[in-house]
Design an enzyme around this catalytic site. Structure first.
Site, PDB file in Angstrom:
ATOM      1  N   GLN A 105      -9.000  13.696   0.354  1.00 36.31           N
ATOM      2  CA  GLN A 105      -8.223  14.596  -0.491  1.00 36.31           C
ATOM      3  C   GLN A 105      -8.590  16.037  -0.184  1.00 36.31           C
ATOM      4  O   GLN A 105      -9.687  16.332   0.295  1.00 36.31           O
ATOM      5  CB  GLN A 105      -8.503  14.295  -1.954  1.00 36.31           C
ATOM      6  CG  GLN A 105      -8.152  12.863  -2.328  1.00 36.31           C
ATOM      7  CD  GLN A 105      -8.194  12.652  -3.830  1.00 36.31           C
ATOM      8  OE1 GLN A 105      -7.568  13.394  -4.582  1.00 36.31           O
ATOM      9  NE2 GLN A 105      -8.950  11.677  -4.255  1.00 36.31           N
TER      10      GLN A 105
ATOM     11  N   ASN B 207     -13.549  10.005  -0.893  1.00 36.71           N
ATOM     12  CA  ASN B 207     -14.243   8.974  -1.666  1.00 36.71           C
ATOM     13  C   ASN B 207     -14.009   7.671  -0.942  1.00 36.71           C
ATOM     14  O   ASN B 207     -12.869   7.241  -0.818  1.00 36.71           O
ATOM     15  CB  ASN B 207     -13.654   8.825  -3.069  1.00 36.71           C
ATOM     16  CG  ASN B 207     -14.029   9.977  -3.964  1.00 36.71           C
ATOM     17  OD1 ASN B 207     -15.086  10.576  -3.810  1.00 36.71           O
ATOM     18  ND2 ASN B 207     -13.155  10.299  -4.891  1.00 36.71           N
TER      19      ASN B 207
ATOM     20  N   CYS C 256       0.493   3.333   3.471  1.00 37.10           N
ATOM     21  CA  CYS C 256       0.889   2.833   4.788  1.00 37.10           C
ATOM     22  C   CYS C 256       2.218   3.469   5.231  1.00 37.10           C
ATOM     23  O   CYS C 256       3.066   3.800   4.398  1.00 37.10           O
ATOM     24  CB  CYS C 256       1.032   1.305   4.758  1.00 37.10           C
ATOM     25  SG  CYS C 256      -0.523   0.418   5.041  1.00 37.10           S
TER      26      CYS C 256
ATOM     27  N   HIS D 295      -6.897   2.124   2.008  1.00 38.22           N
ATOM     28  CA  HIS D 295      -6.319   2.797   3.176  1.00 38.22           C
ATOM     29  C   HIS D 295      -7.129   4.074   3.444  1.00 38.22           C
ATOM     30  O   HIS D 295      -7.361   4.857   2.532  1.00 38.22           O
ATOM     31  CB  HIS D 295      -4.850   3.136   2.905  1.00 38.22           C
ATOM     32  CG  HIS D 295      -4.103   3.521   4.136  1.00 38.22           C
ATOM     33  ND1 HIS D 295      -3.120   2.732   4.674  1.00 38.22           N
ATOM     34  CD2 HIS D 295      -4.222   4.592   4.958  1.00 38.22           C
ATOM     35  CE1 HIS D 295      -2.656   3.314   5.768  1.00 38.22           C
ATOM     36  NE2 HIS D 295      -3.312   4.457   5.959  1.00 38.22           N
TER      37      HIS D 295
ATOM     38  N   CYS E 190       0.845  -1.208   0.000  1.00 34.42           N
ATOM     39  CA  CYS E 190       0.000   0.000   0.000  1.00 34.42           C
ATOM     40  C   CYS E 190       0.874   1.250   0.000  1.00 34.42           C
ATOM     41  O   CYS E 190       1.748   1.401   0.849  1.00 34.42           O
ATOM     42  CB  CYS E 190      -0.897  -0.017   1.231  1.00 34.42           C
ATOM     43  SG  CYS E 190      -1.687   1.562   1.563  1.00 34.42           S
TER      44      CYS E 190
ATOM     45  N   SER F  90      -9.129   4.423  -5.094  1.00 32.59           N
ATOM     46  CA  SER F  90      -8.147   3.509  -5.672  1.00 32.59           C
ATOM     47  C   SER F  90      -7.430   2.705  -4.595  1.00 32.59           C
ATOM     48  O   SER F  90      -6.746   1.743  -4.895  1.00 32.59           O
ATOM     49  CB  SER F  90      -7.127   4.299  -6.486  1.00 32.59           C
ATOM     50  OG  SER F  90      -6.585   5.330  -5.685  1.00 32.59           O
TER      51      SER F  90
END
Ligand SMILES: [Zn+2]
Ligand SMILES: [Zn+2]
Ligand SMILES: [Zn+2]
Length: 369
Positions: free
Chosen positions: A186, A171, A71, A182, A68, A179
């Site tokens: 934004q 989102n 992370c 995690h 990820c 996408s």
């Protein structure tokens, strides 16, 4: 521009009669913020709910995912490595939709081919170092840290003179195009005002000029008095399914106090904002016992220009799910070409959300039958 209150159809009707008609017959409702209509077709859903939920297990189960890019300690695009952060962490998006220093230009050919440059800053805000958490299952303290991080980002971005607007949003879920699971949101800061914000601003302004009061202060007062679309509330904030809701379980988060932006909240109000975000999203997750996808964001007053004291801080939640974790609403056909439409009334959506537990389904004792 259609102005609903002046419509010849807006004759006062006896309250009960009017309300029962709204629950039975097709009608249009007016959104005073966007000044657009939504078609409501309650006759299509008069059958009772069957309670089907299509339960889904939470998508993420690992606290740390080595692949990820959000992370702690992991490498992002271009070789940048995240610090070993322990609460929230924000950075410039590696694939930003807008650039800070692209050239400024404008095009206008016959008023038909019109374009102008746009500059902006796109930030990513990780809510937690834990890959497997989301707002509804984070602790109150951790969500308060998210509110603090948003406030700090806002405070820094608003000092940049060319920034006129800051859009904080999240989102959640693959269904909304997120996408990466995690938990993150934004922040887009732009030199121009976004389309929807411009519409709402002129609605706030026009309402104030006409009534010498605030559109959302007045709306909140009436919603509290009527009570039929309330989802949850605390001393600082109230969440309703708005009268004009378009998405099945759309909600509107309103500050009780007339403030324009995050920076005006007291520390206590930041706590209350964290609380209401948890209360709202826990109910969303409990609705179909699934991590509930949505797009959400706050609308705040513009910056670095004329003061917009008519603006009232609020948040919109737009979730796409309709009847279960698997059945979503699509905006197609008549909705793309004409007017958006919904079946379940905002009142019944609010009733369902308000009746749900304030404890997340994953935290309930599952040992009893
Ligand atoms: Zn992660
Ligand atoms: Zn207000
Ligand atoms: Zn808004």
């Amino acid at each position: 521009m259609p102005l609903a209150p002046d419509s010849p159809l807006c004759k006062p009707a006896a309250g009960d009669m009017k309300d029962s008609q709204l629950q039975q017959f097709p009608h249009r409702r007016f959104n005073p913020l966007s000044r657009e209509w939504v078609l409501v077709s309650p006759h299509r859903t008069q059958r009772p709910w069957l309670g089907k939920t299509d339960k889904n297990a939470p998508a993420n189960s690992v606290e740390y995912d080595p692949t990820c890019y959000l992370c702690p300690g992991n490498e992002r695009a271009g070789g940048v490595r995240n610090p070993p952060y322990t609460s929230t962490f924000s950075f410039d998006n590696d694939y930003p939709a807008l650039l800070r220093d692209s050239p400024r230009f404008a095009v206008n050919d016959a008023d038909l081919f019109v374009a102008e440059s746009e500059v902006g800053i796109c930030r990513v805000a990780c809510f937690s170092p834990r890959h497997d958490l989301t707002i509804p299952i984070m602790s109150h303290h951790a969500v308060r840290e998210v509110v603090d991080a948003w406030s700090e980002e806002y405070r820094e971005l608003e000092t940049i003179p060319w920034i006129r607007h800051i859009q904080i949003f999240e989102n959640r879920g693959a269904l909304m195009g997120a996408s990466n699971p995690h938990p993150h949101g934004q922040i887009w800061a732009t030199a121009s005002l976004p389309t929807i914000v411009v519409k709402e601003l002129s609605s706030f302004e026009e309402y104030r000029n006409k009534k010498q009061s605030c559109l959302l202060c007045d709306y909140l007062r009436l919603e509290l008095a009527r009570g039929e679309r309330l989802v949850c509330q605390n001393d600082g904030f109230v969440v309703v399914v708005p009268y004009w809701a378009l998405w099945p379980f759309e909600t509107l988060l309103l500050s009780r106090r007339h403030v324009g932006a995050l920076r005006e909240f007291s520390l206590e109000e930041r706590d209350l904002l964290a609380d209401i975000l948890r209360q709202t999203t826990i109910r969303y997750d409990n609705l179909f016992e699934t991590p509930f996808p949505y797009s959400m964001g706050f609308h705040q007053a513009p910056l670095n220009g004329p003061a917009h004291t008519e603006c009232h801080f609020h948040g919109h939640y737009y979730p796409p799910l309709l009847r279960s974790a698997a059945i979503r609403k699509f905006m197609v056909g008549y909705e793309l070409l004409g007017t958006p439409q919904r079946d379940i009334t905002p009142e019944s959506a609010a009733e369902r959300l308000a009746s749900l537990s304030g404890i997340h389904y994953s935290c309930r004792d599952t040992s009893s039958p």
